[in-house]
Design a protein around this motif. Sequence first.
Motif, PDB file in Angstrom:
ATOM      1  N   ALA A  12      32.015  46.862  53.087  1.00 12.87           N
ATOM      2  CA  ALA A  12      33.078  45.925  52.702  1.00 12.87           C
ATOM      3  C   ALA A  12      34.159  46.648  51.900  1.00 12.87           C
ATOM      4  O   ALA A  12      33.972  47.785  51.471  1.00 12.87           O
ATOM      5  N   ASP A  13      35.254  45.982  51.709  1.00 14.03           N
ATOM      6  CA  ASP A  13      36.363  46.525  50.919  1.00 14.03           C
ATOM      7  C   ASP A  13      35.930  46.631  49.456  1.00 14.03           C
ATOM      8  O   ASP A  13      35.617  45.622  48.830  1.00 14.03           O
ATOM      9  N   PRO A  14      35.923  47.824  48.873  1.00 12.36           N
ATOM     10  CA  PRO A  14      35.489  47.984  47.478  1.00 12.36           C
ATOM     11  C   PRO A  14      36.346  47.191  46.498  1.00 12.36           C
ATOM     12  O   PRO A  14      35.856  46.764  45.453  1.00 12.36           O
ATOM     13  N   ASP A  15      37.623  46.969  46.839  1.00 11.79           N
ATOM     14  CA  ASP A  15      38.486  46.207  45.940  1.00 11.79           C
ATOM     15  C   ASP A  15      37.972  44.784  45.745  1.00 11.79           C
ATOM     16  O   ASP A  15      38.231  44.167  44.717  1.00 11.79           O
ATOM     17  N   LEU A  16      37.248  44.270  46.706  1.00  9.71           N
ATOM     18  CA  LEU A  16      36.679  42.932  46.613  1.00  9.71           C
ATOM     19  C   LEU A  16      35.689  42.861  45.450  1.00  9.71           C
ATOM     20  O   LEU A  16      35.602  41.855  44.750  1.00  9.71           O
ATOM     21  N   PHE A  17      34.959  43.923  45.218  1.00  6.24           N
ATOM     22  CA  PHE A  17      33.928  43.960  44.182  1.00  6.24           C
ATOM     23  C   PHE A  17      34.456  44.387  42.822  1.00  6.24           C
ATOM     24  O   PHE A  17      33.747  44.305  41.830  1.00  6.24           O
ATOM     25  N   PHE A  18      35.700  44.859  42.782  1.00  7.38           N
ATOM     26  CA  PHE A  18      36.303  45.309  41.526  1.00  7.38           C
ATOM     27  C   PHE A  18      37.697  44.731  41.371  1.00  7.38           C
ATOM     28  O   PHE A  18      38.652  45.446  41.085  1.00  7.38           O
ATOM     29  N   ALA A  19      37.812  43.424  41.572  1.00  8.00           N
ATOM     30  CA  ALA A  19      39.096  42.740  41.437  1.00  8.00           C
ATOM     31  C   ALA A  19      39.542  42.786  39.974  1.00  8.00           C
ATOM     32  O   ALA A  19      38.725  42.779  39.056  1.00  8.00           O
ATOM     33  N   VAL A  20      40.852  42.833  39.779  1.00  6.06           N
ATOM     34  CA  VAL A  20      41.416  42.906  38.429  1.00  6.06           C
ATOM     35  C   VAL A  20      42.050  41.567  38.092  1.00  6.06           C
ATOM     36  O   VAL A  20      42.849  41.042  38.858  1.00  6.06           O
ATOM     37  N   GLY A  21      41.681  41.023  36.954  1.00  3.76           N
ATOM     38  CA  GLY A  21      42.235  39.754  36.509  1.00  3.76           C
ATOM     39  C   GLY A  21      41.137  38.764  36.192  1.00  3.76           C
ATOM     40  O   GLY A  21      39.952  39.081  36.274  1.00  3.76           O
ATOM     41  N   THR A  22      41.558  37.539  35.839  1.00  2.00           N
ATOM     42  CA  THR A  22      40.588  36.523  35.452  1.00  2.00           C
ATOM     43  C   THR A  22      40.839  35.167  36.101  1.00  2.00           C
ATOM     44  O   THR A  22      40.174  34.195  35.765  1.00  2.00           O
ATOM     45  N   ALA A  23      41.807  35.086  36.999  1.00  5.46           N
ATOM     46  CA  ALA A  23      42.117  33.783  37.609  1.00  5.46           C
ATOM     47  C   ALA A  23      42.634  33.973  39.028  1.00  5.46           C
ATOM     48  O   ALA A  23      42.846  35.098  39.486  1.00  5.46           O
ATOM     49  N   GLY A  24      42.838  32.847  39.695  1.00  2.00           N
ATOM     50  CA  GLY A  24      43.452  32.833  41.014  1.00  2.00           C
ATOM     51  C   GLY A  24      42.783  33.727  42.032  1.00  2.00           C
ATOM     52  O   GLY A  24      41.588  33.599  42.291  1.00  2.00           O
ATOM     53  N   PRO A  25      43.549  34.673  42.599  1.00  2.00           N
ATOM     54  CA  PRO A  25      43.010  35.546  43.640  1.00  2.00           C
ATOM     55  C   PRO A  25      41.774  36.333  43.192  1.00  2.00           C
ATOM     56  O   PRO A  25      40.868  36.571  43.974  1.00  2.00           O
ATOM     57  N   THR A  26      41.725  36.708  41.934  1.00  2.00           N
ATOM     58  CA  THR A  26      40.578  37.467  41.431  1.00  2.00           C
ATOM     59  C   THR A  26      39.302  36.650  41.544  1.00  2.00           C
ATOM     60  O   THR A  26      38.262  37.163  41.961  1.00  2.00           O
ATOM     61  N   LEU A  27      39.367  35.382  41.188  1.00  2.00           N
ATOM     62  CA  LEU A  27      38.177  34.531  41.281  1.00  2.00           C
ATOM     63  C   LEU A  27      37.760  34.341  42.731  1.00  2.00           C
ATOM     64  O   LEU A  27      36.564  34.337  43.041  1.00  2.00           O
ATOM     65  N   ARG A  28      38.719  34.222  43.623  1.00  2.00           N
ATOM     66  CA  ARG A  28      38.383  34.092  45.045  1.00  2.00           C
ATOM     67  C   ARG A  28      37.720  35.377  45.555  1.00  2.00           C
ATOM     68  O   ARG A  28      36.761  35.327  46.330  1.00  2.00           O
ATOM     69  N   GLU A  29      38.234  36.529  45.134  1.00  2.00           N
ATOM     70  CA  GLU A  29      37.631  37.795  45.552  1.00  2.00           C
ATOM     71  C   GLU A  29      36.221  37.929  44.992  1.00  2.00           C
ATOM     72  O   GLU A  29      35.318  38.391  45.676  1.00  2.00           O
ATOM     73  N   GLU A  30      36.024  37.541  43.741  1.00  2.00           N
ATOM     74  CA  GLU A  30      34.691  37.608  43.140  1.00  2.00           C
ATOM     75  C   GLU A  30      33.710  36.721  43.904  1.00  2.00           C
ATOM     76  O   GLU A  30      32.582  37.137  44.191  1.00  2.00           O
ATOM     77  N   LEU A  31      34.131  35.527  44.236  1.00  2.00           N
ATOM     78  CA  LEU A  31      33.250  34.633  45.014  1.00  2.00           C
ATOM     79  C   LEU A  31      32.945  35.217  46.386  1.00  2.00           C
ATOM     80  O   LEU A  31      31.803  35.130  46.865  1.00  2.00           O
ATOM     81  N   ALA A  32      33.932  35.831  47.023  1.00  2.00           N
ATOM     82  CA  ALA A  32      33.703  36.462  48.327  1.00  2.00           C
ATOM     83  C   ALA A  32      32.703  37.610  48.190  1.00  2.00           C
ATOM     84  O   ALA A  32      31.814  37.784  49.031  1.00  2.00           O
ATOM     85  N   ALA A  33      32.829  38.393  47.123  1.00  2.00           N
ATOM     86  CA  ALA A  33      31.892  39.497  46.886  1.00  2.00           C
ATOM     87  C   ALA A  33      30.483  38.952  46.673  1.00  2.00           C
ATOM     88  O   ALA A  33      29.508  39.477  47.222  1.00  2.00           O
ATOM     89  N   LYS A  34      30.357  37.890  45.891  1.00  2.00           N
ATOM     90  CA  LYS A  34      29.043  37.305  45.628  1.00  2.00           C
ATOM     91  C   LYS A  34      28.417  36.737  46.899  1.00  2.00           C
ATOM     92  O   LYS A  34      27.198  36.781  47.054  1.00  2.00           O
ATOM     93  N   ARG A  35      29.244  36.227  47.806  1.00  2.00           N
ATOM     94  CA  ARG A  35      28.707  35.729  49.080  1.00  2.00           C
ATOM     95  C   ARG A  35      28.090  36.872  49.885  1.00  2.00           C
ATOM     96  O   ARG A  35      27.098  36.682  50.579  1.00  2.00           O
TER      97      ARG A  35
END
Length: 89
Positions: A12-35
């Motif tokens: 997978a895209d490593p950026d998905l697992f190391f998103a920067v920030g605390t809201a919006g797109p970052t939270l969506r990326e974190e949830l995608a990584a957790k899935r």
Amino acid sequence: MEWMTGALCARADPDLFFAVGTAGPTLREELAAKRICVRCPVLRPCLAWALDSGQAHGVWGGTNAEERAALRRRRGPGAPRAPLSTAAH
């Protein structure tokens, strides 16, 4: 760390697992990584390694940095490594 060869995040895209920030797109990326983590055959050793090595950033073993900090506090200093719950987040 032989377990890493079976990790789904390796494909997978490593950026998905190391998103920067605390809201919006970052939270969506974190949830995608957790899935991805939830389906991963090496979720448990990944989480154990992240806890033991003090990983302070990124999604490891289906957890973010705050969740791992809480798990470390529950384990306490010098506590023997015990099996961890790997419920989906």
